[in-house]
Write a protein that holds these residues in place. Structure first.
Motif, PDB file in Angstrom:
ATOM      1  N   ALA A  14      45.812  44.146  38.476  1.00  6.48           N
ATOM      2  CA  ALA A  14      45.527  44.267  36.873  1.00  6.48           C
ATOM      3  C   ALA A  14      44.122  45.162  36.778  1.00  6.48           C
ATOM      4  CB  ALA A  14      45.156  42.895  36.418  1.00  6.48           C
ATOM      5  N   GLU A  15      43.350  45.234  38.002  1.00  3.17           N
ATOM      6  CA  GLU A  15      42.042  45.854  37.580  1.00  3.17           C
ATOM      7  C   GLU A  15      42.489  47.471  37.842  1.00  3.17           C
ATOM      8  OE1 GLU A  15      38.031  46.257  37.142  1.00  3.17           O
ATOM      9  OE2 GLU A  15      39.629  44.495  36.631  1.00  3.17           O
ATOM     10  N   ILE A  16      43.302  48.028  38.495  1.00  2.00           N
ATOM     11  CA  ILE A  16      43.741  49.270  38.520  1.00  2.00           C
ATOM     12  C   ILE A  16      43.808  50.111  37.161  1.00  2.00           C
ATOM     13  CG2 ILE A  16      45.144  51.219  39.461  1.00  2.00           C
ATOM     14  CD1 ILE A  16      43.889  49.483  41.776  1.00  2.00           C
ATOM     15  N   GLN A  21      36.905  49.102  36.335  1.00  2.00           N
ATOM     16  CA  GLN A  21      37.120  50.107  37.360  1.00  2.00           C
ATOM     17  C   GLN A  21      36.615  51.590  36.928  1.00  2.00           C
ATOM     18  OE1 GLN A  21      41.013  51.537  38.706  1.00  2.00           O
ATOM     19  NE2 GLN A  21      40.291  50.985  40.672  1.00  2.00           N
ATOM     20  N   LEU A  22      36.862  51.900  35.812  1.00  2.45           N
ATOM     21  CA  LEU A  22      36.086  53.093  34.977  1.00  2.45           C
ATOM     22  C   LEU A  22      34.556  52.946  35.345  1.00  2.45           C
ATOM     23  CD1 LEU A  22      38.532  53.643  32.326  1.00  2.45           C
ATOM     24  CD2 LEU A  22      38.709  54.918  34.437  1.00  2.45           C
ATOM     25  N   LEU A  23      34.179  51.880  34.829  1.00  9.90           N
ATOM     26  CA  LEU A  23      32.819  51.660  34.932  1.00  9.90           C
ATOM     27  C   LEU A  23      32.190  51.785  36.521  1.00  9.90           C
ATOM     28  CD1 LEU A  23      29.945  51.082  33.674  1.00  9.90           C
ATOM     29  CD2 LEU A  23      30.621  48.399  33.943  1.00  9.90           C
ATOM     30  N   SER A  24      33.009  51.342  37.307  1.00 11.80           N
ATOM     31  CA  SER A  24      32.653  51.465  38.772  1.00 11.80           C
ATOM     32  C   SER A  24      32.248  52.843  39.105  1.00 11.80           C
ATOM     33  CB  SER A  24      33.491  50.702  39.734  1.00 11.80           C
ATOM     34  OG  SER A  24      33.603  49.451  39.501  1.00 11.80           O
ATOM     35  N   GLY A 135      39.828  28.436  44.961  1.00 12.09           N
ATOM     36  CA  GLY A 135      40.623  29.037  45.458  1.00 12.09           C
ATOM     37  C   GLY A 135      41.106  30.252  44.365  1.00 12.09           C
ATOM     38  N   VAL A 136      41.314  29.887  43.004  1.00 12.15           N
ATOM     39  CA  VAL A 136      41.535  30.833  41.951  1.00 12.15           C
ATOM     40  C   VAL A 136      40.264  31.946  41.615  1.00 12.15           C
ATOM     41  CG1 VAL A 136      41.444  31.345  39.446  1.00 12.15           C
ATOM     42  CG2 VAL A 136      42.995  29.723  40.722  1.00 12.15           C
ATOM     43  N   VAL A 137      38.998  31.272  41.759  1.00 12.30           N
ATOM     44  CA  VAL A 137      37.623  32.183  41.390  1.00 12.30           C
ATOM     45  C   VAL A 137      37.565  33.117  42.720  1.00 12.30           C
ATOM     46  CG1 VAL A 137      35.247  31.910  41.260  1.00 12.30           C
ATOM     47  CG2 VAL A 137      36.589  30.571  39.884  1.00 12.30           C
ATOM     48  N   ALA A 138      37.759  32.720  44.015  1.00 15.21           N
ATOM     49  CA  ALA A 138      37.612  33.413  45.372  1.00 15.21           C
ATOM     50  C   ALA A 138      38.779  34.466  45.280  1.00 15.21           C
ATOM     51  CB  ALA A 138      37.520  32.497  46.465  1.00 15.21           C
ATOM     52  N   GLY A 139      39.932  34.202  44.888  1.00 14.18           N
ATOM     53  CA  GLY A 139      41.022  35.038  44.814  1.00 14.18           C
ATOM     54  C   GLY A 139      40.724  36.066  43.646  1.00 14.18           C
ATOM     55  N   THR A 140      40.225  35.904  42.499  1.00 16.23           N
ATOM     56  CA  THR A 140      39.918  36.715  41.449  1.00 16.23           C
ATOM     57  C   THR A 140      38.773  37.580  41.853  1.00 16.23           C
ATOM     58  OG1 THR A 140      38.707  35.158  40.185  1.00 16.23           O
ATOM     59  CG2 THR A 140      41.362  35.510  39.687  1.00 16.23           C
ATOM     60  N   THR A 141      38.065  37.182  42.583  1.00 11.46           N
ATOM     61  CA  THR A 141      36.577  37.780  42.956  1.00 11.46           C
ATOM     62  C   THR A 141      37.032  38.900  43.918  1.00 11.46           C
ATOM     63  OG1 THR A 141      35.231  36.080  42.278  1.00 11.46           O
ATOM     64  CG2 THR A 141      34.526  37.725  43.749  1.00 11.46           C
ATOM     65  N   LEU A 142      37.775  38.350  44.683  1.00 10.65           N
ATOM     66  CA  LEU A 142      38.403  39.416  45.912  1.00 10.65           C
ATOM     67  C   LEU A 142      39.364  40.202  45.379  1.00 10.65           C
ATOM     68  CD1 LEU A 142      38.592  40.015  48.870  1.00 10.65           C
ATOM     69  CD2 LEU A 142      40.397  38.331  49.204  1.00 10.65           C
ATOM     70  N   GLY A 143      40.056  40.091  44.242  1.00 14.37           N
ATOM     71  CA  GLY A 143      40.871  41.214  43.843  1.00 14.37           C
ATOM     72  C   GLY A 143      39.921  41.957  42.962  1.00 14.37           C
ATOM     73  N   MET A 144      39.093  41.625  42.335  1.00 13.04           N
ATOM     74  CA  MET A 144      38.093  42.724  41.914  1.00 13.04           C
ATOM     75  C   MET A 144      37.619  43.622  42.720  1.00 13.04           C
ATOM     76  SD  MET A 144      37.970  42.407  38.377  1.00 13.04           S
ATOM     77  CE  MET A 144      36.431  42.882  38.068  1.00 13.04           C
ATOM     78  N   ALA A 147      39.878  46.241  44.129  1.00 14.05           N
ATOM     79  CA  ALA A 147      40.270  47.158  43.318  1.00 14.05           C
ATOM     80  C   ALA A 147      38.766  48.224  43.050  1.00 14.05           C
ATOM     81  CB  ALA A 147      40.518  46.994  42.014  1.00 14.05           C
ATOM     82  N   ASN A 148      37.701  47.428  42.993  1.00 14.60           N
ATOM     83  CA  ASN A 148      36.591  48.311  42.445  1.00 14.60           C
ATOM     84  C   ASN A 148      35.555  48.918  43.755  1.00 14.60           C
ATOM     85  OD1 ASN A 148      36.644  48.178  39.755  1.00 14.60           O
ATOM     86  ND2 ASN A 148      36.455  46.002  40.082  1.00 14.60           N
ATOM     87  N   VAL A 149      35.843  48.181  45.081  1.00 14.55           N
ATOM     88  CA  VAL A 149      34.974  48.671  46.300  1.00 14.55           C
ATOM     89  C   VAL A 149      35.256  50.261  46.564  1.00 14.55           C
ATOM     90  CG1 VAL A 149      34.181  48.469  48.491  1.00 14.55           C
ATOM     91  CG2 VAL A 149      34.042  46.761  47.086  1.00 14.55           C
TER      92      VAL A 149
END
Length: 188
Positions: A14-16, A21-24, A135-144, A147-149
């Motif tokens: 979803a972050e792509i 991501q544009l801000l990154s 699990g959700v917060v760790a997963g969504t943070t990892l997903g971000m 995509a952004n790193v």
């Protein structure tokens, strides 16, 4: 499948092409200091998604299970449509530049850009759906971060080579499937 893996995959897709991501990319081009930018993104995402996960968790205690199930179904299906609408970076997202240093600027602008964003709302929905805050917060943070790193490290070259429309369609399909699965669990 585990809430951690689902959260990671859904948010990474979803972050792509998302405004954060544009801000990154903008921050990477402006400051050319990837470490404080990446740390700022991580801190902002943890703060934002922890709040969103807490709201999702809390909703399960104040909303009846039937209403919650239908809300989750509708939210997942709405997210499937919303993800197909491309984001644009707002000019005010870059307003804090220079006042707080690279880390502080990234933290503030990224946190503000994420408010009401698809990935924040997805975190609320996923936490409500799976009842697994960490699990959700760790997963969504990892997903971000997934995509952004790369966007920070590879700058503008990365963004132009990514088939964002195809990735958005894949993410929309995943949200639609999650909506249908939630619908089936709701008894329809």
């Amino acid at each position: 499948m585990s809430p951690f893996l689902i959260s990671t995959g859904v948010v990474a897709l979803a972050e792509i092409g998302d405004k954060t991501q544009l801000l990154s990319l903008v921050l990477a081009a402006r400051f050319k200091k990837p470490v404080p930018i990446i740390l700022g993104i991580l801190a902002a995402t943890l703060l934002n998604h922890a709040g969103a996960g807490a709201i999702g968790d809390w909703l399960t205690t104040v909303v009846s299970p039937a209403i919650l199930r239908w809300s989750i179904v509708i939210s997942f299906l709405a997210m499937a449509v919303w993800i197909l609408i491309p984001d644009k970076l707002d000019a005010e997202d870059d307003s804090a530049r220079g006042k707080f240093g690279v880390f502080g600027t990234t933290l503030v602008t990224f946190f503000m850009a994420e408010m009401g964003d698809k990935t924040q709302i997805a975190t609320v929905m996923l936490a409500a759906r799976f009842h697994e805050f960490f699990g959700v917060v760790a997963g969504t943070t990892l997903g971000m971060m997934l995509a952004n790193v790369p966007a920070v490290l590879l700058g503008h070259r990365f963004a132009h080579r990514m088939p964002t429309r195809a990735v958005h369609i894949a993410a929309a399909v995943i949200f639609a499937v999650l909506g249908v699965l939630a619908w089936r669990e709701a008894g329809m």
